[in-house]
Design a protein around this motif. Sequence first.
Motif, PDB file in Angstrom:
ATOM      1  N   ASP B  41       1.177  -1.189   0.062  1.00  0.00           N
ATOM      2  CA  ASP B  41      -0.153   0.140   0.385  1.00  0.00           C
ATOM      3  C   ASP B  41       0.758   1.254   0.161  1.00  0.00           C
ATOM      4  OD1 ASP B  41      -2.446   1.378   0.078  1.00  0.00           O
ATOM      5  OD2 ASP B  41      -2.515   1.032   1.969  1.00  0.00           O
ATOM      6  N   THR B  42       1.938   1.070  -0.463  1.00  0.00           N
ATOM      7  CA  THR B  42       2.984   2.334  -0.896  1.00  0.00           C
ATOM      8  C   THR B  42       4.244   2.014  -1.369  1.00  0.00           C
ATOM      9  OG1 THR B  42       4.804   1.168   0.942  1.00  0.00           O
ATOM     10  CG2 THR B  42       3.570   2.314   2.033  1.00  0.00           C
ATOM     11  N   SER B  43       3.237   2.085  -2.748  1.00  0.00           N
ATOM     12  CA  SER B  43       3.721   2.422  -4.062  1.00  0.00           C
ATOM     13  C   SER B  43       4.746   1.140  -3.945  1.00  0.00           C
ATOM     14  CB  SER B  43       4.080   3.410  -4.465  1.00  0.00           C
ATOM     15  OG  SER B  43       3.280   4.414  -3.375  1.00  0.00           O
ATOM     16  N   GLN B  44       5.593   0.260  -3.833  1.00  0.00           N
ATOM     17  CA  GLN B  44       6.394  -0.112  -3.377  1.00  0.00           C
ATOM     18  C   GLN B  44       6.772  -1.882  -3.886  1.00  0.00           C
ATOM     19  OE1 GLN B  44       9.697   1.372  -2.897  1.00  0.00           O
ATOM     20  NE2 GLN B  44       8.319   2.832  -1.939  1.00  0.00           N
ATOM     21  N   LYS B  58       0.788   0.923 -11.032  1.00  0.00           N
ATOM     22  CA  LYS B  58       0.277  -0.002  -9.323  1.00  0.00           C
ATOM     23  C   LYS B  58      -1.698   1.185  -9.317  1.00  0.00           C
ATOM     24  CE  LYS B  58       4.395  -0.426  -8.439  1.00  0.00           C
ATOM     25  NZ  LYS B  58       6.298   0.136  -7.736  1.00  0.00           N
ATOM     26  N   GLU B 132      12.330  -3.978 -11.597  1.00  0.00           N
ATOM     27  CA  GLU B 132      12.847  -3.570 -10.292  1.00  0.00           C
ATOM     28  C   GLU B 132      11.214  -2.731  -9.059  1.00  0.00           C
ATOM     29  OE1 GLU B 132      15.540  -2.396 -10.130  1.00  0.00           O
ATOM     30  OE2 GLU B 132      14.877  -1.930  -7.636  1.00  0.00           O
ATOM     31  N   GLY B 133       9.981  -2.630  -9.830  1.00  0.00           N
ATOM     32  CA  GLY B 133       8.636  -2.727  -9.321  1.00  0.00           C
ATOM     33  C   GLY B 133       8.731  -3.826  -8.639  1.00  0.00           C
TER      34      GLY B 133
END
Lengths: 268, 161
Positions: B41-44, B58, B132-133
């Motif tokens: 929930d923090t875009s990571q 995302k 990467e994401g």
Amino acid sequence: MYEFKYHRPGTVRQAANLLVKNEDAKLIAGGHTLVPVMKQRLASPPHLVDLSHIEGLDTIEMKGRSLVIGATAKHAEVANSAVVGEAIPALAELAGLIGDPAVRHRGTIGGSLANNDPTADYPAAVLALGATIVTNKRRLKAEEYFQGLFSTALEADEIITKVMFPVPKKAAYVKFRNQASRYALVGVFVAKRPSDVRVAVTGAGSDGVFRVTAFEDALKKRFSHKVLDGIAVSADGLNSDLHGSAEYRAHLIGVLTRRAVEAANAKD
Amino acid sequence: MAKISMIVNGNPVNANVDPRTLLVQFLRENLRLTGTHVGCDTSQCGACVVHLDGRAVKSCTTLAVMADGHEVKTIEGLAADGAPLHPMQEAFREHHGLQCGFCTPGMIMTAVDLVHRKGHELSDEVIREELEGNLCRCTGYQNIVASIAAGAKAMAKSDLA
Ligand SMILES: Cc1cc2nc3c(=O)[nH]c(=O)nc-3n(C[C@H](O)[C@H](O)[C@H](O)COP(=O)(O)OP(=O)(O)OC[C@H]3O[C@@H](n4cnc5c(N)ncnc54)[C@H](O)[C@@H]3O)c2cc1C
Ligand code: FES
Ligand code: FES
């Protein structure tokens, strides 16, 4: 996330009017900084004004000797643009190094510059290339635009509409990534311009993006990484945190500048 | 409240939502498409990746109102119910590209977008860079990379995009 009212203007003028009419209203472009910040309740704007439906605000084109990039152009669009690749390949490469593919599909150049995160990539390019930030009200030179950590010359109801980059003779960007966040631990953008050389550093300064004039003066005499031997960067005013000390960052600035000059020279 | 309409997995959807609704919330809670996960929930982490107009995004960092008028595809939309799996899903099954499976929908949506952008012959280096994401806490990535390389090749011979 706190409640807000959502607005979707069709033109920059309508967006500006919404900002004037609604106190504490905020613009949203890609939302890849603002949405996380709102989730953490670090920001709670009562009104959001969405720029993503304004036609033509994401145009990328050459105008005379300048590359002009619209505010809502996404990082992936800049990275893949043939126009950018032709005019300033270093800028396309920089955009392709931001975050991860999904972030690049949403984040915009205008959002990045308005936010002025001290570890963001675009500010280094804007300062080194001597770009002009165009807003709905005026034109701002890079030097007057950036005003320290997360702060810029933008007024509350001012909207970035485009960024104009004069085309340099040579340029390169070298980024040393923070392995966890993908932001720059240190990033150096070197530009050999018709009249001078500029070296801009992001990620390292405790006051945001800055230029290294000692390197610039040496490189102006001869654009070779060899002229940088013996010139040290001071650790004063640099960040120290769990990712690296100020001394480490100062060292990296020297290393990355050498690499950037070599990369710029390798391009012809 | 805000009125929104979009195409989700090929079907038109209309709804009235609170503007602060995240796209992932809208998909999971309103449409009951729970294949898309929320990991950080923090875009990571990328567990929430869906396609917005064909591009991986995302959905935990996108407001549902921002998807209004656009087209969304989730993991459920890759292959029809009861039909054979999409070649990328099949490659993950075949190559043990998952253990607990929590990251898998996001991995697969990211992988399919990667193939659309970079083609069917993908080196391990490119695949790792592009992931990467997307985080996986089980597999160590080795088999995810192998699955994506195989799935990319298989997609060249399939009708499913
Ligand atoms: C996981 C992750 C990794 C990232 N990695 C990097 C990285 O490596 N390097 C990097 O540089 N960035 C990185 N970012 C940040 C990313 O590039 C953001 O997209 C960008 O900083 C903000 O752009 P946005 O369009 O999403 O802005 P938004 O979040 O929509 O807006 C950000 C701010 O800018 C204002 N704003 C937006 N557009 C305008 C405009 N036209 N005029 C005036 N004000 C405006 C908004 O009001 C808001 O205050 C990362 C983000 C995430 C989530
Ligand atoms: S849940 Fe969206 S990136 Fe982790
Ligand atoms: S398989 Fe468990 S998180 Fe990836």
